[in-house]
Design a protein around this motif. Structure first.
Motif, PDB file in Angstrom:
ATOM      1  N   PHE A  16       6.693 -45.330  90.622  1.00  0.00           N
ATOM      2  CA  PHE A  16       7.197 -44.222  89.814  1.00  0.00           C
ATOM      3  C   PHE A  16       8.704 -44.361  89.589  1.00  0.00           C
ATOM      4  O   PHE A  16       9.212 -44.156  88.484  1.00  0.00           O
ATOM      5  CB  PHE A  16       6.902 -42.879  90.492  1.00  0.00           C
ATOM      6  CG  PHE A  16       5.481 -42.414  90.321  1.00  0.00           C
ATOM      7  CD1 PHE A  16       4.750 -42.749  89.196  1.00  0.00           C
ATOM      8  CD2 PHE A  16       4.873 -41.641  91.296  1.00  0.00           C
ATOM      9  CE1 PHE A  16       3.444 -42.322  89.035  1.00  0.00           C
ATOM     10  CE2 PHE A  16       3.564 -41.213  91.148  1.00  0.00           C
ATOM     11  CZ  PHE A  16       2.849 -41.553  90.019  1.00  0.00           C
ATOM     12  N   ALA A  17       9.440 -44.696  90.663  1.00  0.00           N
ATOM     13  CA  ALA A  17      10.888 -44.845  90.556  1.00  0.00           C
ATOM     14  C   ALA A  17      11.248 -45.973  89.600  1.00  0.00           C
ATOM     15  O   ALA A  17      12.202 -45.859  88.812  1.00  0.00           O
ATOM     16  CB  ALA A  17      11.492 -45.097  91.935  1.00  0.00           C
ATOM     17  N   ALA A  18      10.508 -47.080  89.662  1.00  0.00           N
ATOM     18  CA  ALA A  18      10.783 -48.210  88.780  1.00  0.00           C
ATOM     19  C   ALA A  18      10.558 -47.839  87.324  1.00  0.00           C
ATOM     20  O   ALA A  18      11.376 -48.152  86.449  1.00  0.00           O
ATOM     21  CB  ALA A  18       9.901 -49.399  89.170  1.00  0.00           C
ATOM     22  N   PHE A 207       7.597 -33.615  97.920  1.00  0.00           N
ATOM     23  CA  PHE A 207       7.330 -33.988  96.531  1.00  0.00           C
ATOM     24  C   PHE A 207       8.559 -33.757  95.659  1.00  0.00           C
ATOM     25  O   PHE A 207       8.916 -34.601  94.818  1.00  0.00           O
ATOM     26  CB  PHE A 207       6.149 -33.175  96.014  1.00  0.00           C
ATOM     27  CG  PHE A 207       5.948 -33.260  94.524  1.00  0.00           C
ATOM     28  CD1 PHE A 207       5.410 -34.395  93.946  1.00  0.00           C
ATOM     29  CD2 PHE A 207       6.320 -32.202  93.698  1.00  0.00           C
ATOM     30  CE1 PHE A 207       5.235 -34.478  92.577  1.00  0.00           C
ATOM     31  CE2 PHE A 207       6.145 -32.273  92.338  1.00  0.00           C
ATOM     32  CZ  PHE A 207       5.598 -33.419  91.775  1.00  0.00           C
ATOM     33  N   LEU A 208       9.253 -32.642  95.851  1.00  0.00           N
ATOM     34  CA  LEU A 208      10.427 -32.330  95.035  1.00  0.00           C
ATOM     35  C   LEU A 208      11.567 -33.291  95.309  1.00  0.00           C
ATOM     36  O   LEU A 208      12.297 -33.687  94.388  1.00  0.00           O
ATOM     37  CB  LEU A 208      10.869 -30.886  95.285  1.00  0.00           C
ATOM     38  CG  LEU A 208       9.917 -29.801  94.782  1.00  0.00           C
ATOM     39  CD1 LEU A 208      10.439 -28.425  95.168  1.00  0.00           C
ATOM     40  CD2 LEU A 208       9.717 -29.898  93.276  1.00  0.00           C
ATOM     41  N   VAL A 209      11.742 -33.671  96.565  1.00  0.00           N
ATOM     42  CA  VAL A 209      12.798 -34.630  96.895  1.00  0.00           C
ATOM     43  C   VAL A 209      12.568 -35.951  96.171  1.00  0.00           C
ATOM     44  O   VAL A 209      13.487 -36.538  95.585  1.00  0.00           O
ATOM     45  CB  VAL A 209      12.876 -34.857  98.423  1.00  0.00           C
ATOM     46  CG1 VAL A 209      13.750 -36.065  98.745  1.00  0.00           C
ATOM     47  CG2 VAL A 209      13.431 -33.622  99.117  1.00  0.00           C
ATOM     48  N   VAL A 210      11.324 -36.426  96.207  1.00  0.00           N
ATOM     49  CA  VAL A 210      10.999 -37.682  95.517  1.00  0.00           C
ATOM     50  C   VAL A 210      11.225 -37.534  94.016  1.00  0.00           C
ATOM     51  O   VAL A 210      11.796 -38.426  93.361  1.00  0.00           O
ATOM     52  CB  VAL A 210       9.547 -38.090  95.814  1.00  0.00           C
ATOM     53  CG1 VAL A 210       9.142 -39.293  94.962  1.00  0.00           C
ATOM     54  CG2 VAL A 210       9.379 -38.411  97.294  1.00  0.00           C
ATOM     55  N   LEU A 211      10.800 -36.415  93.448  1.00  0.00           N
ATOM     56  CA  LEU A 211      10.957 -36.194  92.013  1.00  0.00           C
ATOM     57  C   LEU A 211      12.430 -36.151  91.623  1.00  0.00           C
ATOM     58  O   LEU A 211      12.837 -36.715  90.603  1.00  0.00           O
ATOM     59  CB  LEU A 211      10.266 -34.886  91.615  1.00  0.00           C
ATOM     60  CG  LEU A 211      10.064 -34.632  90.116  1.00  0.00           C
ATOM     61  CD1 LEU A 211       9.231 -35.736  89.494  1.00  0.00           C
ATOM     62  CD2 LEU A 211       9.416 -33.269  89.906  1.00  0.00           C
ATOM     63  N   VAL A 212      13.243 -35.499  92.445  1.00  0.00           N
ATOM     64  CA  VAL A 212      14.680 -35.431  92.170  1.00  0.00           C
ATOM     65  C   VAL A 212      15.301 -36.824  92.190  1.00  0.00           C
ATOM     66  O   VAL A 212      16.127 -37.170  91.339  1.00  0.00           O
ATOM     67  CB  VAL A 212      15.375 -34.500  93.183  1.00  0.00           C
ATOM     68  CG1 VAL A 212      16.891 -34.684  93.138  1.00  0.00           C
ATOM     69  CG2 VAL A 212      15.030 -33.052  92.899  1.00  0.00           C
ATOM     70  N   LEU A 213      14.897 -37.635  93.150  1.00  0.00           N
ATOM     71  CA  LEU A 213      15.430 -38.992  93.230  1.00  0.00           C
ATOM     72  C   LEU A 213      15.032 -39.813  92.009  1.00  0.00           C
ATOM     73  O   LEU A 213      15.838 -40.598  91.491  1.00  0.00           O
ATOM     74  CB  LEU A 213      14.935 -39.677  94.509  1.00  0.00           C
ATOM     75  CG  LEU A 213      15.529 -39.160  95.817  1.00  0.00           C
ATOM     76  CD1 LEU A 213      14.887 -39.861  97.000  1.00  0.00           C
ATOM     77  CD2 LEU A 213      17.039 -39.371  95.838  1.00  0.00           C
ATOM     78  N   ILE A 214      13.804 -39.630  91.544  1.00  0.00           N
ATOM     79  CA  ILE A 214      13.345 -40.383  90.371  1.00  0.00           C
ATOM     80  C   ILE A 214      14.172 -40.031  89.142  1.00  0.00           C
ATOM     81  O   ILE A 214      14.445 -40.885  88.292  1.00  0.00           O
ATOM     82  CB  ILE A 214      11.850 -40.106  90.124  1.00  0.00           C
ATOM     83  CG1 ILE A 214      11.000 -40.745  91.233  1.00  0.00           C
ATOM     84  CG2 ILE A 214      11.405 -40.635  88.768  1.00  0.00           C
ATOM     85  CD1 ILE A 214       9.528 -40.420  91.136  1.00  0.00           C
ATOM     86  N   VAL A 215      14.611 -38.773  89.041  1.00  0.00           N
ATOM     87  CA  VAL A 215      15.379 -38.342  87.875  1.00  0.00           C
ATOM     88  C   VAL A 215      16.866 -38.654  88.040  1.00  0.00           C
ATOM     89  O   VAL A 215      17.507 -39.210  87.143  1.00  0.00           O
ATOM     90  CB  VAL A 215      15.175 -36.832  87.619  1.00  0.00           C
ATOM     91  CG1 VAL A 215      16.123 -36.340  86.525  1.00  0.00           C
ATOM     92  CG2 VAL A 215      13.732 -36.561  87.237  1.00  0.00           C
ATOM     93  N   THR A 216      17.442 -38.306  89.196  1.00  0.00           N
ATOM     94  CA  THR A 216      18.890 -38.400  89.350  1.00  0.00           C
ATOM     95  C   THR A 216      19.384 -39.816  89.628  1.00  0.00           C
ATOM     96  O   THR A 216      20.503 -40.159  89.226  1.00  0.00           O
ATOM     97  CB  THR A 216      19.378 -37.476  90.477  1.00  0.00           C
ATOM     98  OG1 THR A 216      18.738 -37.839  91.713  1.00  0.00           O
ATOM     99  CG2 THR A 216      19.073 -36.017  90.146  1.00  0.00           C
TER     100      THR A 216
END
Length: 382
Positions: A16-18, A207-216
């Motif tokens: 997801f991050a990639a 889940f929110l921490v991971v999502l924030v990292l993917i965006v920021t």
């Protein structure tokens, strides 16, 4: 949870991050950690959809013949990011060519590539590019879906106006990511008398921490990586010529400096003198998506002949905050402006995530079938 499951989830989150990094890099016109090729011009080294590790020029080192680089083309494919191999270096610039192309880019309309046009270098090992096969296919799929959705809803026209509508980009990325997860997760929580320990759950906070990292993370990289100091050499000479960087002793000359934005997100660019002997006519301006802006550098030569170095600094910001506020934060420190933008992105992502999944734990296993979230993804895509 078993170690094998933790590893599976870790690999999935990295994927997801990639994808998020490549999507953001494509939109910003600057590869962020990862890049990919869209055409077959680099075959057989890289086929359409193959990804690669994009090393920023700030840490890539000197460019040599044989290196695969991503540069901001002027004419190829209508301009924009192009990934080709350096064939040789000339006085006018670098000569480039796709591995599958019989002719160099400069045999056509593309002029020699300046070092300032090169934004990243493909990571190599033992002289071979490290290729991530088919990694970009996921990006192309998401892009096509997002483009179709925006065309159908009219959001695309709204985003073209910039301003506060740009925040919809981040909300959209968050909703797409959350929607993908929610679609794959069976979230029927009316379990009655069943023991919840039979299913797998993840905390909403995780889940929110991971999502924030993917965006920021990609957003921060897109601002920080292209920023930095640009230096150029001048000559203070008693016999100046037509070269704008060869100045008369103690004289001045005005040089046009162009800032290009090949992405689909407007950027606020701040250019400031970094050394003596240089001033900037227009230091802060918005560069709209797929466009360029110019400013004038007034360069002064010392009273003695010789070669001297002049430097300017450039910072790019996503203009999701008022321009006056960003410039005030920039005056304190450039990273203060970056941190403020990241804070806004974080708050928007968290709000979107809470709206999508709520505050309760997210179930990772179906009630009807003992199938985990990762297994559902495997069945759907593999």
């Amino acid at each position: 949870m078993k170690v094998s499951k933790v590893l599976e989830y870790a690999v999935l989150l990295l994927l997801f991050a990639a994808v998020g990094a490549m999507l953001f890099g494509q939109a910003a016109g600057q590869p962020v950690l990862l890049g990919y090729v869209e055409t077959g011009s680099m075959a057989p080294t890289m086929n359409p959809g193959d990804g690669f590790v994009a090393v920023p020029m700030a840490v890539a080192g000197p460019i040599e013949s044989g290196d695969v680089v991503t540069f901001q083309a002027e004419e190829l494919h209508g301009g924009g990011l192009t990934t080709h191999r350096i064939v040789r270096e000339t006085e006018e610039g670098y000569i480039t060519r796709g591995d599958a192309n019989p002719f160099t880019d400069q045999a056509g309309a593309e002029p020699p590539v300046d070092r300032e046009q090169i934004v990243a270098q493909a990571l190599e090992f033992n002289g071979q590019v490290i290729v991530l096969r088919n990694l970009g296919v996921a990006v192309v799929t998401v892009q096509e879906f997002a483009t179709g959705a925006m065309a159908a809803t009219g959001i695309g026209a709204l985003l073209g106006g910039g301003g506060s509508a740009q925040s919809l980009v981040w909300v959209g990325v968050a909703i797409i990511a959350v929607g993908f997860v929610v679609d794959a997760v069976t979230s029927d929580r009316s379990t009655g008398g069943r023991n919840r320990r039979r299913g797998n759950y993840i905390k909403t906070s995780t889940f929110l921490v991971v999502l924030v990292l993917i965006v920021t993370a990609p957003a921060t990289a897109s601002m920080v990586l292209p920023s930095g100091t640009t230096s150029f050499d001048i000559v203070s000479s008693e016999s100046p010529n037509e070269d704008p960087l060869v100045l008369p002793v103690g004289g001045q000359n005005s040089v046009e400096y162009t800032v290009t934005n090949d992405g689909y997100i407007p950027v606020l660019t701040v250019i400031e003198p970094k050394s003596e002997g240089v001033s900037v006519s227009r230091s802060a301006f918005i560069v709209e998506m797929r466009s360029e802006q110019t400013t004038q550098l007034l360069i002064s030569a010392p009273e003695e002949t010789g070669a001297y170095t002049r430097s300017i600094s450039q910072w790019r910001y996503l203009p999701i905050l008022p321009r006056s506020l960003l410039l005030s934060l920039h005056a304190v420190h450039p990273l203060a402006a970056v941190a403020a933008i990241d804070l806004v992105l974080t708050l928007g992502t968290v709000a979107s995530g809470l709206i999508a999944v709520g505050i309760g734990p997210i179930r990772m296993r179906s009630e009807k079938r003992n199938v985990t979230f990762v297994q559902q993804l495997k069945r759907r895509f593999l």
